[in-house]
Design a protein around this motif. Structure first.
Motif, short mmCIF file in Angstrom:
data_model
loop_
_atom_site.label_atom_id
_atom_site.label_comp_id
_atom_site.label_asym_id
_atom_site.label_seq_id
_atom_site.Cartn_x
_atom_site.Cartn_y
_atom_site.Cartn_z
N ALA A 21 -58.86 38.28 13.31
CA ALA A 21 -60.17 37.95 13.88
C ALA A 21 -60.05 37.58 15.35
N ILE A 22 -58.98 36.81 15.68
CA ILE A 22 -58.80 36.39 17.06
C ILE A 22 -58.53 37.60 17.96
N ALA A 23 -57.63 38.47 17.49
CA ALA A 23 -57.26 39.64 18.28
C ALA A 23 -58.44 40.56 18.50
N SER A 24 -59.21 40.80 17.43
CA SER A 24 -60.35 41.71 17.57
C SER A 24 -61.41 41.10 18.47
N ALA A 25 -61.59 39.78 18.40
CA ALA A 25 -62.57 39.13 19.25
C ALA A 25 -62.18 39.24 20.72
N GLU A 26 -60.85 39.14 20.98
CA GLU A 26 -60.41 39.22 22.37
C GLU A 26 -60.58 40.62 22.94
N THR A 27 -60.37 41.64 22.12
CA THR A 27 -60.43 43.01 22.62
C THR A 27 -61.85 43.56 22.66
N CYS A 28 -62.74 42.95 21.94
CA CYS A 28 -64.11 43.48 21.84
C CYS A 28 -65.05 42.35 21.48
N HIS A 29 -65.57 41.66 22.48
CA HIS A 29 -66.42 40.50 22.22
C HIS A 29 -67.16 40.15 23.50
N GLY A 30 -68.39 39.65 23.35
CA GLY A 30 -69.15 39.23 24.51
C GLY A 30 -69.52 40.41 25.40
N THR A 31 -69.31 40.29 26.69
CA THR A 31 -69.67 41.35 27.61
C THR A 31 -68.69 42.53 27.57
N LYS A 44 -71.36 38.73 19.53
CA LYS A 44 -71.11 37.34 19.93
C LYS A 44 -70.91 36.53 18.65
N LEU A 45 -69.72 35.97 18.48
CA LEU A 45 -69.42 35.15 17.31
C LEU A 45 -70.05 33.76 17.45
N PRO A 46 -70.38 33.12 16.34
CA PRO A 46 -70.89 31.75 16.42
C PRO A 46 -69.80 30.78 16.84
N ASP A 47 -70.23 29.64 17.35
CA ASP A 47 -69.30 28.65 17.90
C ASP A 47 -68.35 28.09 16.85
N ASP A 48 -68.85 27.86 15.65
CA ASP A 48 -68.08 27.08 14.67
C ASP A 48 -67.56 27.93 13.52
N TRP A 49 -67.42 29.23 13.71
CA TRP A 49 -66.94 30.07 12.61
C TRP A 49 -65.50 29.71 12.26
N ASP A 50 -65.20 29.63 10.95
CA ASP A 50 -63.87 29.24 10.51
C ASP A 50 -62.89 30.40 10.40
N GLY A 51 -63.34 31.61 10.73
CA GLY A 51 -62.46 32.76 10.68
C GLY A 51 -62.40 33.46 9.34
N GLN A 52 -63.12 32.91 8.33
CA GLN A 52 -63.05 33.48 6.99
C GLN A 52 -64.42 33.64 6.33
N SER A 53 -65.30 32.68 6.53
CA SER A 53 -66.58 32.68 5.82
C SER A 53 -67.43 33.89 6.20
N ALA A 54 -68.19 34.41 5.22
CA ALA A 54 -69.09 35.53 5.48
C ALA A 54 -70.17 35.11 6.47
N ARG A 83 -75.29 28.75 17.57
CA ARG A 83 -75.39 27.38 17.06
C ARG A 83 -75.70 27.35 15.56
N ARG A 84 -76.00 28.51 14.98
CA ARG A 84 -76.44 28.56 13.59
C ARG A 84 -75.50 29.35 12.69
N GLY A 85 -74.31 29.62 13.17
CA GLY A 85 -73.34 30.33 12.36
C GLY A 85 -73.66 31.79 12.15
N VAL A 86 -74.44 32.37 13.07
CA VAL A 86 -74.90 33.75 12.92
C VAL A 86 -74.15 34.66 13.89
N LEU A 87 -73.68 35.79 13.39
CA LEU A 87 -73.02 36.80 14.23
C LEU A 87 -74.08 37.66 14.89
N LEU A 88 -74.07 37.71 16.21
CA LEU A 88 -75.03 38.50 16.97
C LEU A 88 -74.44 39.87 17.29
N ILE A 89 -75.19 40.93 16.96
CA ILE A 89 -74.79 42.30 17.28
C ILE A 89 -75.87 42.89 18.18
#
Length: 269
Positions: A21-31, A44-54, A83-89
């Motif tokens: 999750a960390i690697a994919s976020a670094e290579t393709c995330h945000g702008t 854009k991943l949520p701030d408090d995602w634990d890396g596993q939860s749906a 802020r709501r644990g929602v993944l933005l696409i």
């Protein structure tokens, strides 16, 4: 030394668990756009995602002339999802616009493929896929829901519609639309006899709605009052929020809807 070795093993285990999750976020995330064939999108991943939860998902279509890099940094959009644990696409439209004028849009196919592409990298909650858009992006969100709405938990549309005479093959069970009466870009579609409920007639007809419940004024922020009408329907629920302003995303509106849809107390931001 043994204690240090144990800590190192624990650290390595954490790296192995979270690295994909960390690697994919670094290579393709945000702008930094994600590529899919000849097209692209942003996440854009949520701030408090634990890396596993749906993750619940908000698929948001940008306005005319924009791209998804704006959306993932937009405080009235990503400021609420993160802020709501929602993944933005945020997909990128070809030539910075959308093909929403007719059924079976190529952009519906593309956006559905984007969701599947994201699902290969992150665990998404299929029961909480929300589709949104602003202006031309709102019309595209309507088109997506009309073509592919059976897999959508709710449509959150802002200042843009389709013709109310469309026939939709599919529909979400929950429709929420907000529009300003003074909008001079995507005009508020007043119906015959001054019917202010006309902007959602398509969905009311599709879902088999009865009489409206005029629940009246509400505010996410003190400087903007919205007037709400809701319909309980055979096939779901329709909500229309009207405000006296123009063509904009109301402060707090997206977050307020997500809170209600996910069973939380609505709050700002």
């Amino acid at each position: 030394m043994a204690q240090f070795s144990g800590l190192m093993k624990y650290f390595l285990l954490l790296v192995l668990v979270f690295w994909p999750a960390i690697a994919s976020a670094e290579t393709c995330h945000g702008t930094n756009a994600c590529t899919l064939g000849e097209r692209s999108y942003h996440i854009k991943l949520p701030d408090d995602w634990d890396g596993q939860s749906a993750l619940p998902v908000l698929l948001h279509f940008h306005g005319w002339g924009r791209q998804g890099d704006l959306i993932v940094n937009h405080q009235r959009i990503s400021g609420h999802t993160r802020r709501r644990g929602v993944l933005l696409i945020a997909p990128n439209g070809e030539n910075r616009t959308w093909d929403f004028w007719r059924e079976d849009s190529r952009d519906t196919v593309f956006a559905a493929a984007v969701i599947e592409h994201v699902a290969e990298r992150f665990p998404i909650d299929r029961a909480q896929i929300y589709v949104s858009g602003y202006s031309y992006g709102s019309a595209m969100a309507w088109r997506y829901a009309c073509d592919n709405g059976d897999g959508v938990a709710a449509l959150l549309a802002i200042s843009g519609t389709l013709s109310q005479d469309e026939n939709c093959a599919q529909a979400p069970q929950e429709i929420r639309h907000v529009h300003g009466m003074a909008d001079t870009v995507m005009y508020f579609p007043v119906g015959p006899g001054g019917d202010v409920a006309h902007p959602v007639r398509l969905w009311r007809d599709t879902l088999g709605c009865g009489m409206a419940d005029h629940t009246g004024p509400w505010q996410a922020v003190e400087w903007l009052t919205l007037d709400r009408r809701t319909w309980d329907c055979d096939g779901g629920r329709v909500t229309l929020d009207i405000h006296p302003g123009g063509h904009f995303i109301p402060h707090g509106w997206i977050g307020w809807q997500l809170d209600q849809l996910m069973g939380r107390v609505p709050q700002y931001p």
